[in-house]
Every structure is written in C-alpha cells, then in structure tokens.
Motif scaffolding. Sequence first.
Motif, PDB file in Angstrom:
ATOM      1  N   GLY A 148      82.146  33.854   5.184  1.00  0.00           N
ATOM      2  CA  GLY A 148      80.887  34.261   5.800  1.00  0.00           C
ATOM      3  C   GLY A 148      79.711  33.661   5.054  1.00  0.00           C
ATOM      4  N   VAL A 149      78.523  34.128   5.435  1.00  0.00           N
ATOM      5  CA  VAL A 149      77.317  33.676   4.740  1.00  0.00           C
ATOM      6  C   VAL A 149      76.421  34.894   4.538  1.00  0.00           C
ATOM      7  CG1 VAL A 149      76.235  32.952   6.931  1.00  0.00           C
ATOM      8  CG2 VAL A 149      75.397  32.023   4.782  1.00  0.00           C
ATOM      9  N   ASN A 208      84.500  31.832  -5.488  1.00  0.00           N
ATOM     10  CA  ASN A 208      83.745  32.872  -6.190  1.00  0.00           C
ATOM     11  C   ASN A 208      82.835  33.607  -5.211  1.00  0.00           C
ATOM     12  OD1 ASN A 208      84.190  30.379  -7.865  1.00  0.00           O
ATOM     13  ND2 ASN A 208      83.722  31.812  -9.498  1.00  0.00           N
ATOM     14  N   VAL A 209      82.136  32.836  -4.365  1.00  0.00           N
ATOM     15  CA  VAL A 209      81.219  33.420  -3.381  1.00  0.00           C
ATOM     16  C   VAL A 209      82.013  34.316  -2.427  1.00  0.00           C
ATOM     17  CG1 VAL A 209      79.678  32.880  -1.439  1.00  0.00           C
ATOM     18  CG2 VAL A 209      79.675  31.430  -3.477  1.00  0.00           C
ATOM     19  N   ALA A 255      81.401  38.268  -2.052  1.00  0.00           N
ATOM     20  CA  ALA A 255      80.759  38.767  -0.833  1.00  0.00           C
ATOM     21  C   ALA A 255      81.712  39.632  -0.012  1.00  0.00           C
ATOM     22  CB  ALA A 255      80.258  37.591  -0.001  1.00  0.00           C
ATOM     23  N   LEU A 256      82.979  39.217   0.079  1.00  0.00           N
ATOM     24  CA  LEU A 256      83.944  40.013   0.843  1.00  0.00           C
ATOM     25  C   LEU A 256      84.149  41.374   0.172  1.00  0.00           C
ATOM     26  CD1 LEU A 256      86.067  40.257   3.108  1.00  0.00           C
ATOM     27  CD2 LEU A 256      87.707  39.167   1.579  1.00  0.00           C
ATOM     28  N   SER A 277      78.601  36.723   9.731  1.00  0.00           N
ATOM     29  CA  SER A 277      78.107  37.717   8.761  1.00  0.00           C
ATOM     30  C   SER A 277      79.303  38.199   7.939  1.00  0.00           C
ATOM     31  CB  SER A 277      77.473  38.904   9.487  1.00  0.00           C
ATOM     32  OG  SER A 277      78.487  39.695  10.068  1.00  0.00           O
ATOM     33  N   TRP A 278      79.062  38.567   6.697  1.00  0.00           N
ATOM     34  CA  TRP A 278      80.177  39.056   5.861  1.00  0.00           C
ATOM     35  C   TRP A 278      80.719  40.380   6.391  1.00  0.00           C
ATOM     36  CZ3 TRP A 278      83.346  36.444   3.101  1.00  0.00           C
ATOM     37  CH2 TRP A 278      82.931  35.282   2.471  1.00  0.00           C
ATOM     38  N   ASP A 279      79.860  41.144   7.088  1.00  0.00           N
ATOM     39  CA  ASP A 279      80.367  42.396   7.673  1.00  0.00           C
ATOM     40  C   ASP A 279      81.425  42.105   8.721  1.00  0.00           C
ATOM     41  OD1 ASP A 279      79.144  44.351   6.248  1.00  0.00           O
ATOM     42  OD2 ASP A 279      77.325  44.341   7.466  1.00  0.00           O
ATOM     43  N   ARG A 280      81.151  41.098   9.537  1.00  0.00           N
ATOM     44  CA  ARG A 280      82.139  40.743  10.563  1.00  0.00           C
ATOM     45  C   ARG A 280      83.415  40.205   9.910  1.00  0.00           C
ATOM     46  NH1 ARG A 280      81.698  37.340  16.191  1.00  0.00           N
ATOM     47  NH2 ARG A 280      83.944  37.108  16.354  1.00  0.00           N
ATOM     48  N   VAL A 281      83.236  39.369   8.878  1.00  0.00           N
ATOM     49  CA  VAL A 281      84.417  38.826   8.182  1.00  0.00           C
ATOM     50  C   VAL A 281      85.212  39.965   7.539  1.00  0.00           C
ATOM     51  CG1 VAL A 281      85.180  37.319   6.309  1.00  0.00           C
ATOM     52  CG2 VAL A 281      83.286  36.593   7.794  1.00  0.00           C
TER      53      VAL A 281
END
Length: 415
Positions: free
Chosen positions: A194-195, A25-26, A30-31, A383-387
């Motif tokens: 990511g986180v 779910n997270v 987030a993605l 970071s989620w941006d990197r992911v």
Amino acid sequence: MRISMVSEHASPLAALGGVDAGGQNVHVAALSTALARQGHHVTVYTRKDDAGLPPRVRILPRLEVVHVAAGPARHVPKDGLLPYMDRLAVGIAEDWDGGQPDIVHAHFWMSGLAALDAVRRSGANVPVVQTFHALGTVKRRHQGADDTSPQQRRWLEPAVGRSADRIIATCSDEVFELKAMGIDTAKISIAPCGVDLELFREAGPAEPRPRSHRILSVGRLVPRKGVDLVIRALPLLRDAGFDDVELLVVGGGGEAAMGADPEARRLGELARELGVENQVTLRGQVPREEMPGILRSADAVVCTPWYEPFGIVPLEAMACGVPVVAAAVGGLTDTVVDGATGLHVPPRDPAAIARAAARLLASPELRLELGRAGLQRARSRYSWDRVADETEKAYQQALAAIAAPQLEPMEGAAL
Ligand code: UDP
C-alpha cells in the motif's frame, strides 16, 4: 487476532534507502500499524542488528517490535543471515512462552524458515502465512553470477512456499512465478503493498528545483534499480530538445557515505562519460518525511528496474499526483496503468525512457491528466487499510485450512 510478524533483516524502525532497507521495511511497518489500528495485537520479530537496541519497543498500544539476539549485534548483509535463522526461531519460540499468537506472517524467505521452525519448536498449532517480497528464481534470472544469495535459497525458498499454510503474493506476476516454483496456486492470495495516503498527498509544498524540468529516481542504490538507464536517457532527451532537465537520484547511503558507495561512484562516472554530470544530482538517503516534497517537485518519477517484485515508489508518486514512467516488469504492470496513470517502457531501454520522458515534459496537460488518474488509483486501490483487510482475509483462510479436519482415506477405498 494476535499476529506475529517475522521480518529478519527489515526492521520497521530502520532508516530507508540503504542497500538492504527499502520496501519490505515500509511494508512491515505500515501493514502492522494498519492491523494494530484495526484492533489486532501485532508483534514484529526482527534481528537485533545494533548493540544499542532495547529488547522490545512499543510503537502503538497494540504494536511492538521485539529485537531478537540472532547473530552479531551489528548490520550483516541480508545474504549473510541464513546461519542465524535457527537462533531467530529459538528467540521467537521463547517469546511465545508468554502467549501464543493466532497467526504468524513471515516476510522474505529466510523469515519463513524462522517462522516455520519457531512453530515446530513451540509445538503450537499456528498457521504460517508467507510473503516473499522477492524471489530467488527471478533474482538469479536477472543477476546471474552477481546474485549473492546463499546457494541454499534454491531449495529452501520453494520448501518454505510448500510448507507455509498460505502465500500472499504482492502482484499478479508473482503468482506465475510461484506456480513455476511448484507452489499450489489454490493457497495463494494477492494483497499488494500500500501507500501512506496521509503522508503522500497531492497538496503540500514542493522542493524548489534548479532547472526548468526535473525527473526523479528514488530507491536503494543497487544496479538492478536501473538508474544508469535513466542517466543514459539524458543525452537522448537533450537531442530531443530537452536540455534543461535535472535528474535527481534519491537513495543510497547517508550523504557522508556517498563517496564510498560503489553504485554512486559508478553512476557519477557514467554521467561524466556521457557529459551530463551537471544534470545529475545524487542526493543520497532522504528521510521519509521529506519524500513527498521531493516527489511533488518532479515532472515525472522514473522507475526503470530490471525487475521489480512490487515497487512502492510508483505508488508514492501516484499518491502525490505525479506521473510515472515505469518499466513494464513485475508489480509495476499492476500499479502503473499504461497511458492512464503513467507510461510503460520496455525493460533496459534508455531510448524508450527518453521518448516517454519527452512526451511528459512536452505536455503539462498530459502530466496533469496522468497525475490525477494516478492519484485516484492510489487512493481507491492502495490504502494500507484496504491492504490490511485483504491480508486479514488471507489469515482467515490460513486459519480455516488448519482447522479443517484432515480426511483419512477409508480402508480399502480406491485412491
Ligand atoms: N526510500 C526512502 N528514502 C530513500 C530511499 C527510499 O524513504 O532515501 C523509501 C521509498 O520512499 C520507498 C522505499 O524506500 O517507500 C523503497 O521501496 P520500493 O518498494 O520502491 O523498493 P525496494 O527497496 O523494496 O526495492
């Protein structure tokens, strides 16, 4: 890009910590958010699992969740959802009548089935990218007869892997598992989870704690998360001179449901048997916003699952500057660097957990050093941006694969 995410059981809008609501779910939430913020249009298709849910919910200008009527409009355990995947596929394909996506990204094997089926039904030439999140082969290996996955997973999951245009593995260990399933490694990319670095930070309030030391376990309350192993480590820690230690366990149903939660009961009984019941607090489900304050209150976060496809909790701990004791399994061997951001222990080994926790409890300097390095690692790598960037690369590769002209063998050519 117009991106359709398919996440049959794991809605980005669900509360976390229940049996079937956790990392996926997270991850999807987030993605999708990161991709939408980068300018993509994202639609997440999930099963309508509550009669009160509206058909569509807009979360951001370029991000919406579509609740597809597929099976009963109530919670159904994920292992009972297979019969509704064709209905989910129909709902997705119908929604695409309003405009086809450029890419479909399915999460978990059953979503892969629905995604491939939706593409087939709509006749669209859209590549399917698959993230498994967890693999049936691994689950069976560890859970044996307790694995409640439908029988069909044995052949349908590898078939999804073979049919998808690209696979995203979340850790290096998963690549080996996929290879063993017969999946061509040339079509596998790695993009971790990511986180949320805005939410999970070192600076900020920490919840007060009742004892001089606190170790923390966070996750869905299911046996494979190995919380019992940490309870078993408590008497050993006591023997090593650390008797004023609280083990806070976060996860499971809401507080009201805890009495009825079989795993909570099992853990409570074990703590009583070992005489450590006054050191163990079962907190139940905690909203995400409260998690950083809880993480910061701990000397160490202990993640000792039997196996772990990825494991977002260690990253959340690292992002809060808290060292991690982690079983050296699955994704935890990528995220937690032994001796640098935490301490690895062999799986299912309470004595090793006690030794690692004792090392950390004995040394504020070591905790600080590992915590700082964890923070650096979380910030620079997860970071989620990197992911989202890495995920987008996989999308581009999938698009290139279906755009490449199919070479027909020439007549008479030796094959
Ligand atoms: N979580 C939460 N509240 C809880 C229990 C868990 O918000 O009561 C969150 C936790 O912070 C993490 C996720 O649920 O973001 C669990 O993800 P993980 O990958 O560690 O485990 P999974 O559930 O996927 O097996």
